[in-house]
Design an enzyme around this catalytic site. Structure first.
Site, PDB file in Angstrom:
ATOM      1  N   SER A   1       0.843  -1.193   0.000  1.00 11.85           N
ATOM      2  CA  SER A   1       0.000   0.000   0.000  1.00 11.85           C
ATOM      3  C   SER A   1       0.876   1.239   0.000  1.00 11.85           C
ATOM      4  CB  SER A   1      -0.909   0.004   1.231  1.00 11.85           C
ATOM      5  OG  SER A   1      -1.728   1.150   1.246  1.00 11.85           O
TER       6      SER A   1
ATOM      7  N   HIS B   1      -2.269   7.172  -4.907  1.00 14.49           N
ATOM      8  CA  HIS B   1      -2.439   6.060  -3.966  1.00 14.49           C
ATOM      9  C   HIS B   1      -2.580   4.771  -4.757  1.00 14.49           C
ATOM     10  CE1 HIS B   1      -5.607   3.237  -2.436  1.00 14.49           C
ATOM     11  NE2 HIS B   1      -4.748   3.152  -1.440  1.00 14.49           N
TER      12      HIS B   1
END
Length: 398
Positions: A188, A202
């Site tokens: 992540s 992201h």
């Protein structure tokens, strides 16, 4: 023939023994012939054992060097250990862990090359309930205010809160004595640049396994990549979405439109009536058509992260900007924080999982942000332009 091949290159004494007949001078099978045979056999055994030991030592050295070289590709040694991953290399869990480790390293090195004055702090951690992770964070650089790329590989028993969250998505999880063993792993990242003309980006790709009371294993993949610009640049938006579409199209032409819409719907700040950014792709609970096919799709998406984003950073990281543009960036970051803390599924899962590392979970939050009471940009301004897109998502590739 096999003996001569084994001893080729041996000492002259051994070669001489091999050339001598096994019988004595008189043609009998006793005396010197038998002694010569025994000596040759002993020499053969000793040399063979020595060769075996040397070969075994060389194999161990080669394996250790290969492991060292392979680990150098990563930011830190894998959570499960490289030797164990190589031993189980055909298992999907091992392949997924290697993929997230490779993705972390690729992204970190690409970002570090753009911001050579800064460096990633590499922080490895363990979770007493099972597993651990590697957090890589670059902070207060010349290009990036904060860039984090985290890997986690955790296992244990699913908390009741996390189980409720999954059941709310339609998962039928049958616990045994209230216990649900699970394994979860993923990579992540959230990247917050300093320049307001460089978008925040992201991405997250993850894999879950849960064992039910009857031993059935439920598994699924999730993830996505999305872009959050402070100001709209249509050329950048097209490049970003086109790169992700190409990754999806390798597997099925229906995937990009489906996951693009899912992304627009997921990153929606309900109390603001706007999306967090201009989207990308997002999917969750993906468990068909097969484990291998889904893994290959996730791999394509992970490999698209650097090419979809790095060219945009290179293009704008030296753009000039005004204090007013920096202020708008800070206000938009406030919206980013609101989504992550109120709605984001990954953040909720992390906070609900016992033994989670809070610093790594909240790595997604920017170093700086701002909230002003009743701030409204002027009509027809560049600030109003991005708000229009956030309220009404566009199709960027058709």
């Amino acid at each position: 023939m096999a003996v001569r091949a084994l001893l080729r290159g041996g000492s002259p004494a051994v070669r001489a023994l091999l050339r001598r007949p096994l019988s004595g001078a008189g043609g009998g099978a006793g005396g010197g012939g038998r002694r010569a045979a025994l000596m040759a056999g002993g020499a053969l055994g000793a040399l063979g054992l020595g060769l075996w030991r040397r070969a075994a030592a060389e194999r161990r050295q080669d394996e250790e060097e290969e492991e060292e070289e392979e680990e150098l590709r990563f930011m830190a040694p894998p959570v499960s250990g490289l030797r164990e991953l190589r031993r189980r290399r055909r298992e999907l869990r091992s392949r997924m862990e290697l993929l997230i480790m490779e993705t972390q390293a690729e992204v970190c090195r690409a970002l570090a090359a753009l911001d050579p004055g800064a460096a990633f702090a590499v922080d490895t951690w363990e979770r007493k309930e099972g597993g651990g992770g590697i957090s890589c964070v670059l902070q207060d650089g010349d290009v990036f205010e904060k860039a984090g790329v985290n890997v986690s590989v955790v296992s244990g028993l699913l908390s009741e809160g996390a189980a409720r969250q999954m059941r709310s998505r339609g998962k039928s999880l049958k616990a045994k004595d209230g216990k649900l063993p699970f394994c979860a792993m993923g990579v992540s990242s959230v990247i917050h640049p300093k320049n307001p003309h460089v978008p925040t980006m992201h991405f997250n790709y993850r894999y879950f396994e849960i064992e039910e009371a009857d031993g059935t294993i439920q598994w699924w993949f999730g993830g996505g990549t999305d872009l959050t610009p402070t100001y709209l640049n249509e050329e950048d938006a097209v490049h970003f979405h086109k790169t992700l579409k190409e990754a999806c199209d390798k597997h099925d032409l229906k995937l990009y439109p489906k996951y693009k819409k899912w992304c627009d719907d997921y990153f929606y700040i309900k109390h603001r009536g706007e999306r967090r950014g201009i989207g990308g792709i997002f999917f969750d609970d993906l468990d068909s058509p097969s484990k291998e096919e889904v893994f290959q799709f996730v791999k394509s998406c992970a490999k698209a992260v650097v090419p979809c984003y790095v060219p945009i950073v290179k293009k704008h990281c030296h753009d000039s900007f005004t204090p007013e543009e920096k202020l708008w960036q800070q206000l938009r970051r406030g919206r980013y924080v609101e989504f992550n803390l109120v709605y984001d599924r990954g953040t909720k899962f992390g906070l609900l999982t016992p033994g989670s590392r809070i610093e790594s979970i909240l790595m997604s939050l920017p170093l700086t942000a701002r909230w002003e009471y009743m701030h409204t940009p002027p009509a027809s301004s560049k600030e109003a332009e991005i708000l229009e897109v956030l309220r009404n998502p566009k199709d960027w590739v058709h």
